[in-house]
Design a protein around this motif. Structure first.
Motif, mmCIF file in Angstrom:
data_model
loop_
_atom_site.group_PDB
_atom_site.id
_atom_site.type_symbol
_atom_site.label_atom_id
_atom_site.label_comp_id
_atom_site.label_asym_id
_atom_site.label_seq_id
_atom_site.Cartn_x
_atom_site.Cartn_y
_atom_site.Cartn_z
ATOM 1 N N ASN A 1 0.889 -0.966 0.086
ATOM 2 C CA ASN A 1 0.065 -0.019 -0.156
ATOM 3 C C ASN A 1 0.850 1.273 0.036
ATOM 4 O O ASN A 1 0.427 2.247 -0.783
ATOM 5 C CB ASN A 1 -0.917 0.085 1.038
ATOM 6 N N TYR A 2 1.944 1.260 0.814
ATOM 7 C CA TYR A 2 2.922 2.420 0.661
ATOM 8 C C TYR A 2 3.447 2.567 -0.743
ATOM 9 O O TYR A 2 3.441 3.703 -1.130
ATOM 10 C CB TYR A 2 3.945 2.153 1.926
ATOM 11 N N GLU A 3 3.814 1.531 -1.365
ATOM 12 C CA GLU A 3 4.579 1.670 -2.777
ATOM 13 C C GLU A 3 3.350 1.970 -3.798
ATOM 14 O O GLU A 3 4.144 2.545 -4.885
ATOM 15 C CB GLU A 3 5.105 0.461 -2.874
ATOM 16 N N ARG A 4 2.315 1.698 -3.419
ATOM 17 C CA ARG A 4 1.284 1.985 -4.512
ATOM 18 C C ARG A 4 0.472 3.397 -4.178
ATOM 19 O O ARG A 4 -0.325 3.536 -4.909
ATOM 20 C CB ARG A 4 0.309 0.941 -4.664
ATOM 21 N N GLY A 5 0.703 4.240 -3.140
ATOM 22 C CA GLY A 5 0.250 5.367 -2.885
ATOM 23 C C GLY A 5 -1.172 5.156 -2.146
ATOM 24 O O GLY A 5 -1.816 6.038 -2.024
ATOM 25 N N ARG A 6 -1.420 3.943 -1.785
ATOM 26 C CA ARG A 6 -2.683 3.717 -1.189
ATOM 27 C C ARG A 6 -2.735 4.052 0.522
ATOM 28 O O ARG A 6 -3.847 4.412 0.976
ATOM 29 C CB ARG A 6 -3.289 2.242 -1.284
ATOM 30 N N GLN A 7 -1.690 4.096 1.025
ATOM 31 C CA GLN A 7 -1.536 4.570 2.282
ATOM 32 C C GLN A 7 -0.318 5.115 2.741
ATOM 33 O O GLN A 7 0.733 4.818 2.076
ATOM 34 C CB GLN A 7 -1.564 3.058 2.982
ATOM 35 N N GLN A 8 -0.122 6.162 3.568
ATOM 36 C CA GLN A 8 1.004 6.955 3.909
ATOM 37 C C GLN A 8 1.259 6.430 5.205
ATOM 38 O O GLN A 8 0.643 6.008 6.038
ATOM 39 C CB GLN A 8 0.694 8.557 4.190
ATOM 40 N N PRO A 9 2.684 5.996 5.295
ATOM 41 C CA PRO A 9 3.380 5.471 6.404
ATOM 42 C C PRO A 9 3.327 6.517 7.395
ATOM 43 O O PRO A 9 3.506 7.797 7.416
ATOM 44 C CB PRO A 9 5.034 5.138 6.082
ATOM 45 N N SER A 10 3.318 6.073 8.477
ATOM 46 C CA SER A 10 3.238 6.996 9.914
ATOM 47 C C SER A 10 4.636 7.533 9.970
ATOM 48 O O SER A 10 5.634 7.184 9.528
ATOM 49 C CB SER A 10 2.749 6.334 10.954
ATOM 50 N N THR A 11 4.543 8.559 10.909
ATOM 51 C CA THR A 11 5.856 9.271 11.206
ATOM 52 C C THR A 11 6.863 8.080 11.652
ATOM 53 O O THR A 11 8.058 8.176 11.412
ATOM 54 C CB THR A 11 5.713 10.476 12.219
ATOM 55 N N GLY A 12 6.447 7.139 12.636
ATOM 56 C CA GLY A 12 7.119 6.318 13.132
ATOM 57 C C GLY A 12 7.868 5.256 12.124
ATOM 58 O O GLY A 12 8.930 4.702 12.026
ATOM 59 N N THR A 13 6.719 4.876 11.210
ATOM 60 C CA THR A 13 7.155 3.894 10.279
ATOM 61 C C THR A 13 7.897 4.567 9.150
ATOM 62 O O THR A 13 9.226 3.771 8.636
ATOM 63 C CB THR A 13 5.871 3.501 9.335
ATOM 64 N N LEU A 14 8.089 5.783 8.784
ATOM 65 C CA LEU A 14 8.998 6.528 7.971
ATOM 66 C C LEU A 14 10.478 6.512 8.788
ATOM 67 O O LEU A 14 11.284 6.137 8.075
ATOM 68 C CB LEU A 14 8.553 7.907 7.717
ATOM 69 N N ARG A 15 10.378 6.861 9.822
ATOM 70 C CA ARG A 15 11.618 6.598 10.542
ATOM 71 C C ARG A 15 12.374 5.323 10.575
ATOM 72 O O ARG A 15 13.641 5.216 10.220
ATOM 73 C CB ARG A 15 11.457 7.134 12.019
ATOM 74 N N ARG A 16 11.578 4.281 10.746
ATOM 75 C CA ARG A 16 12.012 3.038 10.650
ATOM 76 C C ARG A 16 12.308 2.565 8.929
ATOM 77 O O ARG A 16 13.500 1.815 8.774
ATOM 78 C CB ARG A 16 11.119 1.968 11.064
ATOM 79 N N LEU A 17 11.653 3.005 8.208
ATOM 80 C CA LEU A 17 11.976 2.894 6.722
ATOM 81 C C LEU A 17 13.567 3.673 6.335
ATOM 82 O O LEU A 17 14.198 2.985 6.030
ATOM 83 C CB LEU A 17 10.980 3.720 5.619
ATOM 84 N N ALA A 18 13.605 4.708 6.992
ATOM 85 C CA ALA A 18 14.875 5.205 6.885
ATOM 86 C C ALA A 18 16.116 4.535 7.404
ATOM 87 O O ALA A 18 17.033 4.411 6.583
ATOM 88 C CB ALA A 18 14.768 6.792 7.223
ATOM 89 N N LEU A 19 15.762 4.089 8.601
ATOM 90 C CA LEU A 19 16.951 3.309 9.448
ATOM 91 C C LEU A 19 17.166 1.950 8.775
ATOM 92 O O LEU A 19 18.295 1.520 8.416
ATOM 93 C CB LEU A 19 16.399 2.972 10.691
ATOM 94 N N VAL A 20 16.121 1.094 8.228
ATOM 95 C CA VAL A 20 16.291 -0.206 7.769
ATOM 96 C C VAL A 20 16.957 0.182 6.226
ATOM 97 O O VAL A 20 17.728 -0.966 6.074
ATOM 98 C CB VAL A 20 14.891 -0.835 7.687
ATOM 99 N N LEU A 21 16.632 0.888 5.569
ATOM 100 C CA LEU A 21 16.962 1.037 4.237
ATOM 101 C C LEU A 21 18.167 1.881 3.835
ATOM 102 O O LEU A 21 18.861 2.025 2.871
ATOM 103 C CB LEU A 21 15.764 1.604 3.331
ATOM 104 N N GLY A 22 18.474 2.431 5.023
ATOM 105 C CA GLY A 22 19.732 3.185 4.977
ATOM 106 C C GLY A 22 19.795 4.420 4.163
ATOM 107 O O GLY A 22 20.684 5.062 3.611
ATOM 108 N N PHE A 23 18.568 5.111 4.043
ATOM 109 C CA PHE A 23 18.401 6.529 3.395
ATOM 110 C C PHE A 23 17.808 7.651 4.317
ATOM 111 O O PHE A 23 17.210 7.311 5.205
ATOM 112 C CB PHE A 23 17.498 6.042 2.187
ATOM 113 N N PRO A 24 18.388 8.844 4.002
ATOM 114 C CA PRO A 24 17.804 9.811 5.064
ATOM 115 C C PRO A 24 16.287 10.022 4.747
ATOM 116 O O PRO A 24 15.655 9.533 3.848
ATOM 117 C CB PRO A 24 18.405 11.172 4.357
ATOM 118 N N GLU A 25 15.313 10.394 5.773
ATOM 119 C CA GLU A 25 14.215 10.634 5.615
ATOM 120 C C GLU A 25 13.710 11.411 4.438
ATOM 121 O O GLU A 25 12.656 11.287 3.843
ATOM 122 C CB GLU A 25 13.526 11.193 6.966
ATOM 123 N N ALA A 26 14.476 12.616 4.295
ATOM 124 C CA ALA A 26 14.258 13.466 3.132
ATOM 125 C C ALA A 26 14.151 12.684 1.607
ATOM 126 O O ALA A 26 13.477 13.350 0.854
ATOM 127 C CB ALA A 26 15.315 14.468 3.096
#
Length: 361
Positions: free
Chosen positions: A34-59
């Motif tokens: 859903n995140y990748e298809r634009g059906r759902q926006q990740p929460s602030t906490g999930t975005l933070r984990r995305l950045a950490l897990v994938l090794g990219f800045p949140e920006a």
């Protein structure tokens, strides 16, 4: 607002499946979809984990979608030996390099692309025409990367996690790109660069996956481009001995086996002599490496770019921040170039008006 395509790009860059990313985020696979298809926006906490897990800045995840690089437009060496995940990761690295190149072109005046694009040419003829267009004559090429950059090819390195990828290339709009594996011997990396040039010259219009025939053509182009027939015949005797082959490889800065193959191709070694030479070279260690090899080649363009930036008080970390990348991802494209950090006490020099012109010789 998170850009869905950036999540997909980051996931593929790290060679993760949807299920693997979901497990690391502690969310369902459906949520990642859903995140990748634009059906759902990740929460602030999930975005933070995305950045950490994938090794990219949140920006990074807030940036606009990157320019698409279709995998079918990419010429992979040994495509069939690469998993889908490895190919997707390499193509994603290409997307990031295209964004980096866009930043470079907005900041500097880079060499314009100057490649012939030929329809169904004989590889030997294509190599001769490319050399003629670039005024190379039949002389050995001192540095292949510098030569490609001087004629507008954007050459980047592959990060260490892409060790299974030999090299690849593609045209993006009117700009040619080449990516090289820095874990190979310099001689073989030069051949890879010439091989990818062959794809750019001979297969520019091909959008389907390149097959064995295209790979053979690119190999033949590379041999002829690096070791022109007239040059080889002028410098090498008929039926050369191993010692003469080892001396000759230093002239054209190629692997011993590549020169041996070229000599056989030009009928300067018989079938029996060719097989015997390959066996002896293998015994001497030339199948796995190049004893007493040449120094590695690196990017002159990127060296000049960051020297100019350093004079104006900008470091690789600053550039990475502008690109919304981690420094390790940017450094992975730059042949291991070590760019000195700028002291905070340094007073930046004012930038000249307009984009500085960079020349590569």
């Amino acid at each position: 607002m998170v850009t869905p395509e950036r999540i997909t790009l980051a996931r593929k860059r790290r060679s993760l499946t949807v299920a693997e990313l979901a497990r690391r985020l502690d969310v369902s696979a459906q949520s990642v979809t859903n995140y990748e298809r634009g059906r759902q926006q990740p929460s602030t906490g999930t975005l933070r984990r995305l950045a950490l897990v994938l090794g990219f800045p949140e920006a990074f995840f807030m940036a606009p979608p990157g320019e698409e690089v279709p995998e079918t437009a990419v010429a992979f060496r040994a495509r069939s030996k690469l998993s889908l995940g490895k190919r997707a990761s390499a193509v994603s690295a290409g997307v990031l390099a295209v964004e980096f190149n866009t930043w470079l072109e907005e900041t500097f005046r880079l060499p314009e692309p100057d490649l012939p694009t030929l329809d169904h040419p004989d590889p030997e003829t294509a190599a001769e025409m490319t050399r003629a267009r670039w005024g190379l004559g039949n002389e050995p090429i001192p540095n292949v990367i510098h030569l490609l950059e001087a004629h507008g090819v954007r050459v980047f390195s592959l990060a260490t996690e892409h060790s299974e990828v030999d090299a690849f290339s593609f045209w993006q709009a009117s700009t040619p790109f080449v990516f090289l594996n820095t874990g190979k011997t310099p001689e073989r990396s030069r051949f890879d660069a010439a091989h990818e040039l062959g794809h750019l010259v001979m297969h520019a219009g091909a959008r389907e996956s390149r097959g064995p025939e295209a790979e053979q053509q690119a190999n033949a182009f590379a041999g002829a481009f690096l070791m022109p027939e007239s040059s080889v015949r002028a410098r090498m005797p008929q039926a050369p001995l191993i010692d003469q082959i080892l001396e000759g490889k230093q002239i054209w800065r190629v692997s011993a086996l590549a020169l041996t193959y070229r000599l056989h191709e030009l009928d300067m070694l018989s079938d029996w002599q060719y097989r015997s030479a390959c066996v002896e070279l293998s015994r001497l260690g030339y199948r796995k490496g190049e004893p007493e090899g040449i120094p590695g080649e690196t990017s002159q363009l990127l060296t000049k770019v960051f020297a100019a930036l350093r004079e104006n008080g900008k470091s690789v970390h600053d550039v990475a921040a502008e690109l919304r990348l981690g420094s390790h991802d940017l450094s992975g494209m730059m042949f291991g170039l070590v760019v000195a950090a700028v002291s905070t006490r340094h007073q930046p020099q004012p930038s000249p008006p307009g984009r500085p012109r960079l020349t590569v010789v």
